[in-house]
Design an enzyme around this catalytic site. Structure first.
Site, PDB file in Angstrom:
ATOM      1  N   GLY A  46      27.277  69.656  44.073  1.00  0.00           N
ATOM      2  CA  GLY A  46      28.175  70.711  43.629  1.00  0.00           C
ATOM      3  C   GLY A  46      28.780  70.358  42.293  1.00  0.00           C
ATOM      4  O   GLY A  46      28.836  69.177  41.920  1.00  0.00           O
ATOM      5  N   CYS A  93      32.604  61.821  43.882  1.00  0.00           N
ATOM      6  CA  CYS A  93      32.725  62.908  42.909  1.00  0.00           C
ATOM      7  C   CYS A  93      32.109  62.468  41.588  1.00  0.00           C
ATOM      8  O   CYS A  93      32.326  61.338  41.146  1.00  0.00           O
ATOM      9  CB  CYS A  93      34.203  63.251  42.715  1.00  0.00           C
ATOM     10  SG  CYS A  93      34.475  64.598  41.544  1.00  0.00           S
ATOM     11  N   HIS A 135      35.683  70.800  48.437  1.00  0.00           N
ATOM     12  CA  HIS A 135      35.767  69.821  47.343  1.00  0.00           C
ATOM     13  C   HIS A 135      35.722  70.559  45.997  1.00  0.00           C
ATOM     14  O   HIS A 135      36.532  70.281  45.100  1.00  0.00           O
ATOM     15  CB  HIS A 135      34.601  68.828  47.479  1.00  0.00           C
ATOM     16  CG  HIS A 135      34.542  67.802  46.411  1.00  0.00           C
ATOM     17  ND1 HIS A 135      34.855  66.480  46.642  1.00  0.00           N
ATOM     18  CD2 HIS A 135      34.196  67.879  45.099  1.00  0.00           C
ATOM     19  CE1 HIS A 135      34.701  65.796  45.508  1.00  0.00           C
ATOM     20  NE2 HIS A 135      34.297  66.629  44.565  1.00  0.00           N
ATOM     21  N   GLU A 136      34.776  71.490  45.850  1.00  0.00           N
ATOM     22  CA  GLU A 136      34.630  72.197  44.573  1.00  0.00           C
ATOM     23  C   GLU A 136      35.792  73.150  44.307  1.00  0.00           C
ATOM     24  O   GLU A 136      36.268  73.256  43.175  1.00  0.00           O
ATOM     25  CB  GLU A 136      33.289  72.933  44.515  1.00  0.00           C
ATOM     26  CG  GLU A 136      32.067  72.030  44.612  1.00  0.00           C
ATOM     27  CD  GLU A 136      32.054  70.868  43.637  1.00  0.00           C
ATOM     28  OE1 GLU A 136      32.591  70.984  42.513  1.00  0.00           O
ATOM     29  OE2 GLU A 136      31.509  69.807  44.005  1.00  0.00           O
ATOM     30  N   HIS A 139      38.679  71.391  42.842  1.00  0.00           N
ATOM     31  CA  HIS A 139      38.566  71.196  41.386  1.00  0.00           C
ATOM     32  C   HIS A 139      39.181  72.378  40.638  1.00  0.00           C
ATOM     33  O   HIS A 139      39.877  72.192  39.635  1.00  0.00           O
ATOM     34  CB  HIS A 139      37.101  71.055  40.959  1.00  0.00           C
ATOM     35  CG  HIS A 139      36.559  69.679  41.084  1.00  0.00           C
ATOM     36  ND1 HIS A 139      37.048  68.604  40.371  1.00  0.00           N
ATOM     37  CD2 HIS A 139      35.549  69.187  41.847  1.00  0.00           C
ATOM     38  CE1 HIS A 139      36.371  67.519  40.684  1.00  0.00           C
ATOM     39  NE2 HIS A 139      35.454  67.840  41.585  1.00  0.00           N
TER      40      HIS A 139
END
Length: 169
Positions: A46, A93, A135-136, A139
């Site tokens: 990702g 990451c 997770h994305e 961001h």
């Protein structure tokens, strides 16, 4: 199209809240293609636009990380509208050098977003797929997976990062 540089912590763009996409044009399509190329080259599963220095609400995801198939999902302006259950799993990451640790996330999520044309998307995701999306989306909110770690682990990582950066010079 083009491989972009992946920005790494502690760069300030990683802490910026990404802007909503309102124009679904050729520039957006080029950005998405560049993000996919960059994700596969890294390699990763990702990538959020912040990670290439662009604070816009765009992510690309391919849980298989299969550059041959290039069957990636594009989420524009994604939102996690519901979450249930919990699971703990290892994360790393592309923007956080040499750090992997266990992070607690929702086991199942409901996602709303738009596709590359601006059409609405809505779906449920579970397990690893849900972890990647969370997770994305973090961001895009200016959060990194290390923010989910204990203060001690974050402090230890920051010390390790100083050594890594010193050795790169």
């Amino acid at each position: 199209m083009a491989i972009r540089e992946i920005i790494t912590f502690p760069h300030p763009v990683l802490r910026q809240k990404a802007e909503t996409i309102t124009e679904f044009d050729d520039a957006l399509k080029t950005l998405v293609e560049d993000m996919a190329d960059t994700m596969y080259k890294a390699p990763g599963v990702g990538l959020a636009a912040n990670q290439i220095g662009i604070a816009k609400r765009v992510v690309v995801i391919d849980p298989e990380a299969d550059e041959e198939k290039r069957d990636y999902l594009v989420l524009i302006n994604p939102e996690i509208t519901q979450g249930e259950g919990s699971m703990v799993g290892e994360e790393g990451c592309l923007s956080v050098l040499e750090c992997y640790d266990k992070v607690k996330r929702f086991q199942k999520i409901h996602v709303t977003a738009q596709d590359i044309e601006g059409k609405p998307l809505e779906f449920d995701a579970e397990d690893r797929f849900a972890r990647i999306i969370q997770h994305e989306v973090d961001h895009l909110l200016g959060k990194l997976f290390i923010d989910h770690l204990s203060p001690l682990k974050r402090t230890l990582y920051k010390k390790k990062l100083k050594k890594i950066l010193r050795n790169k010079q």
